[in-house]
Design an enzyme around this catalytic site. Structure first.
Site, PDB file in Angstrom:
ATOM      1  N   ASP A 190       5.273 -19.258   1.916  1.00 14.13           N
ATOM      2  CA  ASP A 190       5.527 -20.477   1.126  1.00 14.13           C
ATOM      3  C   ASP A 190       4.605 -20.478  -0.097  1.00 14.13           C
ATOM      4  O   ASP A 190       3.821 -19.550  -0.286  1.00 14.13           O
ATOM      5  CB  ASP A 190       5.315 -21.728   1.992  1.00 14.13           C
ATOM      6  CG  ASP A 190       3.891 -21.858   2.488  1.00 14.13           C
ATOM      7  OD1 ASP A 190       2.991 -21.132   1.987  1.00 14.13           O
ATOM      8  OD2 ASP A 190       3.640 -22.679   3.381  1.00 14.13           O
ATOM      9  N   HIS A 236       0.831  -1.213   0.000  1.00 18.84           N
ATOM     10  CA  HIS A 236       0.000   0.000   0.000  1.00 18.84           C
ATOM     11  C   HIS A 236       0.866   1.265   0.000  1.00 18.84           C
ATOM     12  O   HIS A 236       0.437   2.317  -0.462  1.00 18.84           O
ATOM     13  CB  HIS A 236      -0.942  -0.008   1.198  1.00 18.84           C
ATOM     14  CG  HIS A 236      -2.076  -0.978   1.040  1.00 18.84           C
ATOM     15  ND1 HIS A 236      -3.349  -0.757   1.515  1.00 18.84           N
ATOM     16  CD2 HIS A 236      -2.126  -2.204   0.448  1.00 18.84           C
ATOM     17  CE1 HIS A 236      -4.135  -1.799   1.226  1.00 18.84           C
ATOM     18  NE2 HIS A 236      -3.400  -2.688   0.580  1.00 18.84           N
ATOM     19  N   THR A 246      -0.077 -15.486   0.773  1.00 15.82           N
ATOM     20  CA  THR A 246       0.331 -16.713   1.463  1.00 15.82           C
ATOM     21  C   THR A 246       0.305 -16.497   2.980  1.00 15.82           C
ATOM     22  O   THR A 246       0.371 -17.448   3.744  1.00 15.82           O
ATOM     23  CB  THR A 246       1.757 -17.153   1.043  1.00 15.82           C
ATOM     24  OG1 THR A 246       2.146 -18.287   1.806  1.00 15.82           O
ATOM     25  CG2 THR A 246       2.801 -16.069   1.289  1.00 15.82           C
ATOM     26  N   PRO A 293      -6.022  -1.756  -5.770  1.00 15.39           N
ATOM     27  CA  PRO A 293      -6.896  -2.688  -6.503  1.00 15.39           C
ATOM     28  C   PRO A 293      -8.028  -3.230  -5.632  1.00 15.39           C
ATOM     29  O   PRO A 293      -7.902  -3.281  -4.407  1.00 15.39           O
ATOM     30  CB  PRO A 293      -5.942  -3.811  -6.898  1.00 15.39           C
ATOM     31  CG  PRO A 293      -4.825  -3.737  -5.925  1.00 15.39           C
ATOM     32  CD  PRO A 293      -4.689  -2.310  -5.509  1.00 15.39           C
ATOM     33  N   VAL A 331       1.329   3.671  -4.106  1.00 15.46           N
ATOM     34  CA  VAL A 331       0.744   5.017  -4.151  1.00 15.46           C
ATOM     35  C   VAL A 331       1.878   6.051  -4.132  1.00 15.46           C
ATOM     36  O   VAL A 331       2.507   6.271  -3.094  1.00 15.46           O
ATOM     37  CB  VAL A 331      -0.218   5.216  -2.954  1.00 15.46           C
ATOM     38  CG1 VAL A 331      -0.769   6.635  -2.948  1.00 15.46           C
ATOM     39  CG2 VAL A 331      -1.345   4.189  -3.004  1.00 15.46           C
TER      40      VAL A 331
HETATM   41  C1  HEM Z   1      -4.973  -7.151  -6.947  1.00 17.47           C
HETATM   42  C2  HEM Z   1      -4.191  -7.042  -5.900  1.00 17.47           C
HETATM   43  C3  HEM Z   1      -4.617  -7.118  -4.462  1.00 17.47           C
HETATM   44  C4  HEM Z   1      -5.852  -7.012  -3.902  1.00 17.47           C
HETATM   45  C5  HEM Z   1      -7.176  -6.760  -4.581  1.00 17.47           C
HETATM   46  C6  HEM Z   1      -5.682  -7.205  -2.490  1.00 17.47           C
HETATM   47  C7  HEM Z   1      -6.704  -7.146  -1.578  1.00 17.47           C
HETATM   48  C8  HEM Z   1      -6.587  -7.480  -0.248  1.00 17.47           C
HETATM   49  C9  HEM Z   1      -7.677  -7.494   0.690  1.00 17.47           C
HETATM   50  C10 HEM Z   1      -9.121  -7.123   0.389  1.00 17.47           C
HETATM   51  C11 HEM Z   1      -7.171  -7.904   1.871  1.00 17.47           C
HETATM   52  C12 HEM Z   1      -7.936  -8.079   3.180  1.00 17.47           C
HETATM   53  C13 HEM Z   1      -7.940  -6.819   3.981  1.00 17.47           C
HETATM   54  C14 HEM Z   1      -8.819  -6.916   5.202  1.00 17.47           C
HETATM   55  O1  HEM Z   1      -9.823  -7.626   5.178  1.00 17.47           O
HETATM   56  O2  HEM Z   1      -8.484  -6.259   6.199  1.00 17.47           O
HETATM   57  C15 HEM Z   1      -5.774  -8.145   1.678  1.00 17.47           C
HETATM   58  C16 HEM Z   1      -4.926  -8.592   2.654  1.00 17.47           C
HETATM   59  C17 HEM Z   1      -3.575  -8.720   2.478  1.00 17.47           C
HETATM   60  N1  HEM Z   1      -2.855  -8.335   1.363  1.00 17.47           N
HETATM   61 FE1  HEM Z   1      -3.599  -7.935  -0.427  1.00 17.47          FE
HETATM   62  N2  HEM Z   1      -4.367  -7.407  -2.216  1.00 17.47           N
HETATM   63  C18 HEM Z   1      -3.678  -7.353  -3.388  1.00 17.47           C
HETATM   64  C19 HEM Z   1      -2.312  -7.458  -3.544  1.00 17.47           C
HETATM   65  C20 HEM Z   1      -1.423  -7.581  -2.517  1.00 17.47           C
HETATM   66  C21 HEM Z   1       0.000  -7.450  -2.629  1.00 17.47           C
HETATM   67  C22 HEM Z   1       0.753  -7.123  -3.914  1.00 17.47           C
HETATM   68  C23 HEM Z   1       0.513  -7.643  -1.392  1.00 17.47           C
HETATM   69  C24 HEM Z   1       1.941  -7.572  -0.917  1.00 17.47           C
HETATM   70  C25 HEM Z   1       2.998  -7.639  -1.702  1.00 17.47           C
HETATM   71  C26 HEM Z   1      -0.591  -7.940  -0.512  1.00 17.47           C
HETATM   72  C27 HEM Z   1      -0.478  -8.306   0.790  1.00 17.47           C
HETATM   73  C28 HEM Z   1      -1.550  -8.601   1.615  1.00 17.47           C
HETATM   74  C29 HEM Z   1      -1.408  -9.212   2.920  1.00 17.47           C
HETATM   75  C30 HEM Z   1      -0.128  -9.733   3.534  1.00 17.47           C
HETATM   76  C31 HEM Z   1      -2.686  -9.269   3.473  1.00 17.47           C
HETATM   77  C32 HEM Z   1      -3.065  -9.774   4.870  1.00 17.47           C
HETATM   78  C33 HEM Z   1      -2.998  -8.603   5.831  1.00 17.47           C
HETATM   79  C34 HEM Z   1      -3.312  -8.951   7.271  1.00 17.47           C
HETATM   80  O3  HEM Z   1      -3.402 -10.103   7.625  1.00 17.47           O
HETATM   81  O4  HEM Z   1      -3.440  -7.979   8.049  1.00 17.47           O
HETATM   82  N3  HEM Z   1      -1.750  -7.860  -1.221  1.00 17.47           N
HETATM   83  N4  HEM Z   1      -5.438  -7.869   0.388  1.00 17.47           N
END
Ligand code: HEM
Length: 329
Positions: A257, A71, A193, A162, A75
């Protein structure tokens, strides 16, 4: 265009300076940028020590930091803009309201300010801390270049992240703007993961209202998995909205993983965007390759995180080195 061989020395220097500028600040990042700049302290070792202590008592910190890096860097680049407090800053934009890990960045900054005030940028701390957490959670211990500086700007209106319902093509299109290839896009999403979401992210779109049809379940979700979610995790009542849903299998949700990709093959992806990478023929082969080769995933994941960490960085005399990560100087 004149070839370099035929240019005068001053002209060549100007041309090289222009080229360096075109390459952006990332060209000025260096391995070990802080070596010898923080009195007797080894900056990277200090960061690693604090991350290690936090990881030992709160392993999900790896998920918080990975999401924070994404994030942050997506941006306006990896510029510390996400860390700024106050009305109308990036932090206040809806997709950022559930980002966590700010307190760890602040704690690292406070420690480094004690050791060498005004030297280490908040944007470098974000990148180093994420790198260290990934290694602690089973990923590779990759090298990152440092020397980023912090931007004196942070606006919620710049936040363009996104949506979880993106198709594979939309995801690929989004990451292309960050310089990522389709392959790198699929690798980046491997960050899922680790960590979790909440039922509210999938109830409407996947479990009870697929395609805008009341009661419909997304047919790309494995039926047994869907019924477990519907019965036990996210029953169709408002009170389940905040229930936790791991993005990977529960036993693997703290491990970096390639199990995430194996789950996509089994049609157990949680967010639509995850499963769409497998449903779409143009990205499915990448999922298969990463699912079948754990070492390949680790190497590629480290590589894309490094690439993400160098998006649109400020260096040299640009921006500032904040004293406190949540405030401009
Ligand atoms: C199209 C791309 C992506 C979308 C639509 C997306 C969307 C989301 C959403 C909706 C969540 C859940 C948030 C919540 O319920 O609080 C999430 C969690 C997460 N995203 Fe993504 N994400 C994307 C790409 C990425 C990328 C590129 C990364 C890191 C390199 C990433 C890392 C994470 C991680 C680690 C979580 C878990 C966070 C937690 O447990 O607090 N995401 N993502």
């Amino acid at each position: 265009m004149a070839s370099a061989a035929r240019m005068s020395a001053p002209a060549l220097m100007v041309a090289l300076a222009v080229l360096a500028f075109a390459a952006g600040g990332s060209a000025q990042l260096q391995y070990g940028f802080y070596k010898g700049k923080c009195n007797a302290s080894d900056v990277e070792a200090v960061v690693q020590g604090i991350v290690k202590a936090r990881f030992a008592r709160e392993a999900p910190i790896v998920a918080y930091l990975l999401r924070l890096q994404f994030h942050e860097c997506a941006v306006n680049g990896c510029d510390g803009g996400l860390l700024i407090d106050g009305p109308g800053t990036e932090k206040t934009a809806p997709p950022n309201l559930s980002v966590k890990g700010y307190d760890l960045i602040a704690a690292i900054k406070a420690e480094l300010e004690k050791r060498c005030p005004g030297v280490v940028s908040c944007s470098d701390i974000e990148i180093l801390a994420t790198r260290d957490a990934v290694a602690l959670a089973g990923g590779l211990a990759y090298a990152v270049r440092t020397g980023r500086r912090d931007r004196r700007q942070s606006r919620a209106s710049d936040v363009n992240l996104p949506a979880p319902e993106y198709t594979a093509a939309q995801a690929v299109g989004y990451y292309a703007r960050l310089g990522m290839t389709p392959y790198e896009t699929v690798v980046l999403l491997g960050a899922h993961t680790v960590g979790a979401t909440h039922c509210s992210a999938i109830k409407n779109s996947r479990l009870y209202g697929y395609g805008g049809r009341p009661g419909a379940t997304d047919p790309s979700m494995d039926r047994a998995t869907a019924s477990v979610y519907k019965k036990w995790v996210c029953p169709n009542v408002t009170s389940s909205d905040g229930n936790t849903v791991f993005l990977d299998d529960q036993w693997s949700a703290l491990k970096v993983d390639n199990n995430y990709y194996k789950n996509l093959q089994l049609r157990r992806g949680v967010l639509s965007v995850d499963q769409n990478l497998y449903s779409d023929g143009s990205t499915r082969w990448i999922v298969d390759q990463l699912a079948n080769n754990a070492g390949l995933f680790q190497a590629q994941f480290a590589k894309v995180l490094v690439k993400l960490s160098e998006v649109n960085v400020l260096t040299g005399t640009q921006g500032e080195i904040r004293k406190v990560c949540s405030k401009f100087n």
